[in-house]
Design a protein around this motif. Structure first.
Motif, PDB file in Angstrom:
ATOM      1  N   ARG A  62     -13.685  82.093  55.326  1.00 26.87           N
ATOM      2  CA  ARG A  62     -14.880  81.430  54.806  1.00 26.87           C
ATOM      3  C   ARG A  62     -15.554  80.569  55.757  1.00 26.87           C
ATOM      4  NH1 ARG A  62     -12.835  78.504  50.646  1.00 26.87           N
ATOM      5  NH2 ARG A  62     -12.711  80.273  49.437  1.00 26.87           N
ATOM      6  N   ALA A  63     -14.646  79.676  56.555  1.00 26.81           N
ATOM      7  CA  ALA A  63     -15.308  78.788  57.584  1.00 26.81           C
ATOM      8  C   ALA A  63     -16.050  79.658  58.599  1.00 26.81           C
ATOM      9  CB  ALA A  63     -14.361  78.111  58.059  1.00 26.81           C
ATOM     10  N   MET A  64     -15.668  80.808  58.891  1.00 21.55           N
ATOM     11  CA  MET A  64     -16.197  81.483  59.937  1.00 21.55           C
ATOM     12  C   MET A  64     -17.447  82.069  59.518  1.00 21.55           C
ATOM     13  SD  MET A  64     -14.663  85.016  61.751  1.00 21.55           S
ATOM     14  CE  MET A  64     -13.135  84.215  62.304  1.00 21.55           C
ATOM     15  N   VAL A  65     -17.794  82.754  58.208  1.00 24.82           N
ATOM     16  CA  VAL A  65     -18.610  83.457  57.766  1.00 24.82           C
ATOM     17  C   VAL A  65     -19.541  82.399  57.121  1.00 24.82           C
ATOM     18  CG1 VAL A  65     -19.521  85.401  56.166  1.00 24.82           C
ATOM     19  CG2 VAL A  65     -17.321  85.487  57.510  1.00 24.82           C
ATOM     20  N   TYR A  66     -19.051  81.556  56.436  1.00 19.08           N
ATOM     21  CA  TYR A  66     -19.663  80.576  55.616  1.00 19.08           C
ATOM     22  C   TYR A  66     -19.553  79.231  56.015  1.00 19.08           C
ATOM     23  CZ  TYR A  66     -20.501  84.590  52.415  1.00 19.08           C
ATOM     24  OH  TYR A  66     -20.744  85.664  51.948  1.00 19.08           O
TER      25      TYR A  66
ATOM     26  N   VAL B  82     -16.523  89.916  55.106  1.00 18.65           N
ATOM     27  CA  VAL B  82     -15.555  90.401  56.136  1.00 18.65           C
ATOM     28  C   VAL B  82     -15.826  89.854  57.451  1.00 18.65           C
ATOM     29  CG1 VAL B  82     -14.997  92.581  57.098  1.00 18.65           C
ATOM     30  CG2 VAL B  82     -15.586  92.603  54.750  1.00 18.65           C
ATOM     31  N   ARG B  83     -14.668  89.551  58.231  1.00 18.43           N
ATOM     32  CA  ARG B  83     -14.779  89.324  59.301  1.00 18.43           C
ATOM     33  C   ARG B  83     -15.774  90.070  60.259  1.00 18.43           C
ATOM     34  NH1 ARG B  83     -10.574  85.785  61.756  1.00 18.43           N
ATOM     35  NH2 ARG B  83     -11.251  86.569  63.778  1.00 18.43           N
ATOM     36  N   PRO B  84     -16.482  89.454  61.262  1.00 17.69           N
ATOM     37  CA  PRO B  84     -17.576  90.414  61.710  1.00 17.69           C
ATOM     38  C   PRO B  84     -16.984  91.454  62.805  1.00 17.69           C
ATOM     39  CG  PRO B  84     -18.157  87.819  62.092  1.00 17.69           C
ATOM     40  CD  PRO B  84     -16.727  87.920  61.322  1.00 17.69           C
ATOM     41  N   GLU B  85     -16.026  91.122  63.366  1.00 16.78           N
ATOM     42  CA  GLU B  85     -15.515  92.363  64.273  1.00 16.78           C
ATOM     43  C   GLU B  85     -14.868  93.391  63.441  1.00 16.78           C
ATOM     44  OE1 GLU B  85     -11.893  89.268  64.219  1.00 16.78           O
ATOM     45  OE2 GLU B  85     -14.304  89.424  63.810  1.00 16.78           O
TER      46      GLU B  85
ATOM     47  N   TRP C 168     -24.165  88.127  45.843  1.00 16.44           N
ATOM     48  CA  TRP C 168     -24.996  87.143  46.925  1.00 16.44           C
ATOM     49  C   TRP C 168     -24.635  87.877  48.179  1.00 16.44           C
ATOM     50  CZ3 TRP C 168     -27.865  83.093  44.735  1.00 16.44           C
ATOM     51  CH2 TRP C 168     -27.447  82.658  43.616  1.00 16.44           C
ATOM     52  N   ALA C 169     -25.916  87.824  48.900  1.00 15.20           N
ATOM     53  CA  ALA C 169     -25.899  88.332  49.962  1.00 15.20           C
ATOM     54  C   ALA C 169     -26.694  87.480  51.320  1.00 15.20           C
ATOM     55  CB  ALA C 169     -26.407  89.810  49.952  1.00 15.20           C
ATOM     56  N   GLN C 170     -26.252  87.492  52.426  1.00 11.15           N
ATOM     57  CA  GLN C 170     -26.785  86.921  53.589  1.00 11.15           C
ATOM     58  C   GLN C 170     -27.912  87.844  53.895  1.00 11.15           C
ATOM     59  OE1 GLN C 170     -23.503  86.377  56.033  1.00 11.15           O
ATOM     60  NE2 GLN C 170     -23.462  83.949  55.638  1.00 11.15           N
ATOM     61  N   PRO C 171     -29.082  87.253  54.378  1.00  8.79           N
ATOM     62  CA  PRO C 171     -30.112  88.200  54.824  1.00  8.79           C
ATOM     63  C   PRO C 171     -29.729  89.509  55.518  1.00  8.79           C
ATOM     64  CG  PRO C 171     -30.878  86.052  55.047  1.00  8.79           C
ATOM     65  CD  PRO C 171     -29.314  85.887  54.786  1.00  8.79           C
TER      66      PRO C 171
ATOM     67  N   TYR D 145     -32.255  66.096  54.608  1.00 14.13           N
ATOM     68  CA  TYR D 145     -31.664  67.667  54.941  1.00 14.13           C
ATOM     69  C   TYR D 145     -32.423  68.294  55.880  1.00 14.13           C
ATOM     70  CZ  TYR D 145     -27.848  66.659  51.363  1.00 14.13           C
ATOM     71  OH  TYR D 145     -26.643  66.129  50.433  1.00 14.13           O
ATOM     72  N   ARG D 146     -31.514  69.503  56.613  1.00 13.93           N
ATOM     73  CA  ARG D 146     -32.121  70.408  57.486  1.00 13.93           C
ATOM     74  C   ARG D 146     -31.819  71.380  56.967  1.00 13.93           C
ATOM     75  NH1 ARG D 146     -27.796  68.426  59.957  1.00 13.93           N
ATOM     76  NH2 ARG D 146     -26.473  70.136  61.171  1.00 13.93           N
ATOM     77  N   PRO D 147     -32.711  72.714  56.807  1.00 17.09           N
ATOM     78  CA  PRO D 147     -32.025  73.876  56.455  1.00 17.09           C
ATOM     79  C   PRO D 147     -30.930  74.527  57.474  1.00 17.09           C
ATOM     80  CG  PRO D 147     -34.568  73.947  56.367  1.00 17.09           C
ATOM     81  CD  PRO D 147     -34.113  72.451  57.083  1.00 17.09           C
ATOM     82  N   VAL D 148     -30.100  75.260  56.951  1.00 12.00           N
ATOM     83  CA  VAL D 148     -29.075  75.572  57.927  1.00 12.00           C
ATOM     84  C   VAL D 148     -28.878  77.292  57.452  1.00 12.00           C
ATOM     85  CG1 VAL D 148     -27.863  73.593  58.130  1.00 12.00           C
ATOM     86  CG2 VAL D 148     -27.193  75.000  56.225  1.00 12.00           C
ATOM     87  N   ALA D 149     -29.209  77.773  56.233  1.00 13.90           N
ATOM     88  CA  ALA D 149     -28.810  79.274  55.877  1.00 13.90           C
ATOM     89  C   ALA D 149     -29.767  79.633  54.788  1.00 13.90           C
ATOM     90  CB  ALA D 149     -27.490  79.452  55.879  1.00 13.90           C
ATOM     91  N   SER D 150     -29.717  80.783  54.486  1.00  6.09           N
ATOM     92  CA  SER D 150     -30.178  81.346  52.983  1.00  6.09           C
ATOM     93  C   SER D 150     -29.262  82.519  52.518  1.00  6.09           C
ATOM     94  CB  SER D 150     -31.494  81.643  53.239  1.00  6.09           C
ATOM     95  OG  SER D 150     -31.799  82.794  53.898  1.00  6.09           O
ATOM     96  N   GLN D 151     -29.204  82.804  51.304  1.00  6.00           N
ATOM     97  CA  GLN D 151     -28.606  83.872  50.779  1.00  6.00           C
ATOM     98  C   GLN D 151     -29.567  84.318  49.555  1.00  6.00           C
ATOM     99  OE1 GLN D 151     -24.329  84.415  50.071  1.00  6.00           O
ATOM    100  NE2 GLN D 151     -24.304  82.336  50.387  1.00  6.00           N
TER     101      GLN D 151
END
Length: 298
Positions: A18-22, A81-84, A113-116, A284-290
Motif C-alpha cells: 500500500r505504501a508503494m502504490v498509495y 498491484v505492484r507496478p512491475e 475506486w481507481a486512480q486516473p 494543505y497541498r494536492p497530492v493525488a486523486s481517485q
C-alpha cells in the motif's frame, strides 16, 4: 500467480504494498492485522491477496457495507498491484474474486475506486467513473498554533468523551456527506469497530468541540508513526456556519504535531467545497486523486 484469502500474517507485506502504490494513505501493520483477523461487523467483509513466488503483489477487499440504507450495493476497495506485475491478469483475478464473493450476498451494484491511470482497466470491466476524490497533504513542521476557542466553546481530546456522544455527532454530521450512496445507517457497533477501537486512532490528538455540553464538531486523527490521516472532520448540522470545523481540525493538527506527527494526509469529495476550502486555508497541498467507479452486476 496465486490468489487467496488474506491472512493476518500478510499484514506487513500488505502495508508495504500500500505504501508503494498509495503513499498518501495511512494504516499501520497492527491495525491492518486486526482488520484481517477480526473483520468489520458488516456482513461479508473479506480480503484477497495475489502472490507471485510467495511474494504479496496485489490486494483487494470487498464488503456489503452496513453503513448505508442502500440495500444492494457492494464495495470493492483498494484493488492494487505492484507496478512491475501489472498487465499480467493479476488485477482481473483479484476483481473476479471480490465480485464472486459479493454476488451471493445479494449485491447487484458495485462501487470501486481507481486512480486516473487505472480508469481504462475499470472501464474494461464495466465500471464507469462517478465522483472524484482529492487527496491532500500538510507538512506539520512548523506545527499549527493551537487556536483560541470563542466564548462558550470548549476544545477537548476525544479521550475525555463518552464514545456514544461522539458516535451521535458522527452519525448526524455524515448523513449529507457527498457520496455515491448515503452514509445514513451507521450502527454504534460498526462505528465502534471502525473508529473508536481502531488501533491507529490517536485519542489525544483527535479533538471535539463542545458547545453547551454537547459535541458540536470533531476531527479524528488516525496515526502510524510520524504520519497521520485526518479520518473525518464533521460538524453537527445545527452548529454549522460558525467556523467550528476549521477550529477543531486546526486544534487536532496542533496536538498531533506536538505528539510527533510530521505530515498529515486527508481526502475530500470534489463536491465538498466547504472542507476543501478549510484545507486550503490550513495549507494543505494536492497530492493525488481517485475516482469512484460504479457498475451493475448482470
Amino acid at each position: 500467480m496465486r490468489t487467496r484469502v488474506a491472512q493476518p500474517d500478510d499484514a506487513p507485506a500488505v502495508v508495504a504494498l500500500r505504501a508503494m502504490v498509495y503513499p498518501y494513505l495511512v494504516r499501520g501493520v497492527e491495525s491492518t492485522r486486526k482488520m484481517i483477523a477480526q473483520p468489520p461487523p458488516e456482513a461479508g467483509w473479506t480480503a484477497f491477496v495475489a502472490e507471485v513466488d510467495a511474494q504479496v503483489v496485489g490486494w483487494v477487499s470487498a464488503q456489503r457495507p452496513g453503513w448505508t440504507s442502500t440495500p444492494d450495493i457492494g464495495d470493492i476497495a483498494l484493488l492494487h498491484v505492484r507496478p512491475e506485475h501489472r498487465r499480467r491478469g493479476i488485477g482481473t483475478a483479484l476483481l473476479t474474486a471480490a465480485t464472486e464473493h459479493l454476488t451471493p450476498l445479494g449485491v447487484r451494484r458495485l462501487r470501486t475506486w481507481a486512480q486516473p491511470d487505472a480508469l481504462p482497466f475499470a472501464r474494461r470491466h464495466g465500471f464507469e467513473p462517478s465522483r472524484e476524490l482529492r487527496y491532500s497533504a500538510l507538512d506539520l513542521d512548523p506545527a499549527p498554533a493551537l487556536p483560541e476557542p470563542p466564548p462558550g466553546v470548549r476544545l477537548r481530546p476525544i479521550a475525555e468523551l463518552d464514545p456514544h456522544l461522539l458516535y451521535e455527532a458522527n452519525a448526524a454530521s455524515s448523513v449529507d456527506e457527498p457520496s455515491d450512496v448515503p452514509i445514513d445507517a451507521v450502527s454504534f457497533q460498526s462505528w465502534q469497530y471502525d473508529v473508536w477501537e481502531n488501533l491507529g486512532l490517536d485519542k489525544t490528538a483527535s479533538t471535539a468541540v463542545e458547545v453547551d455540553g454537547k459535541v458540536a464538531a470533531f476531527s479524528l486523527v488516525k496515526r502510524d508513526g510520524d504520519r497521520m490521516w485526518s479520518d473525518y472532520t464533521g460538524t453537527v448540522p445545527a452548529y454549522r456556519g460558525r467556523g467550528l470545523a476549521r477550529l477543531v481540525k486546526k486544534a487536532a493538527l496542533h496536538r498531533a504535531a506536538a505528539g510527533g506527527v510530521r505530515v498529515a494526509y486527508t481526502s475530500n469529495d470534489e463536491a465538498n467545497a466547504p472542507m476543501l476550502a478549510i484545507n486550503a486555508k490550513l495549507g494543505y497541498r494536492p497530492v493525488a486523486s481517485q475516482w469512484s467507479c460504479l457498475a451493475e452486476l448482470t
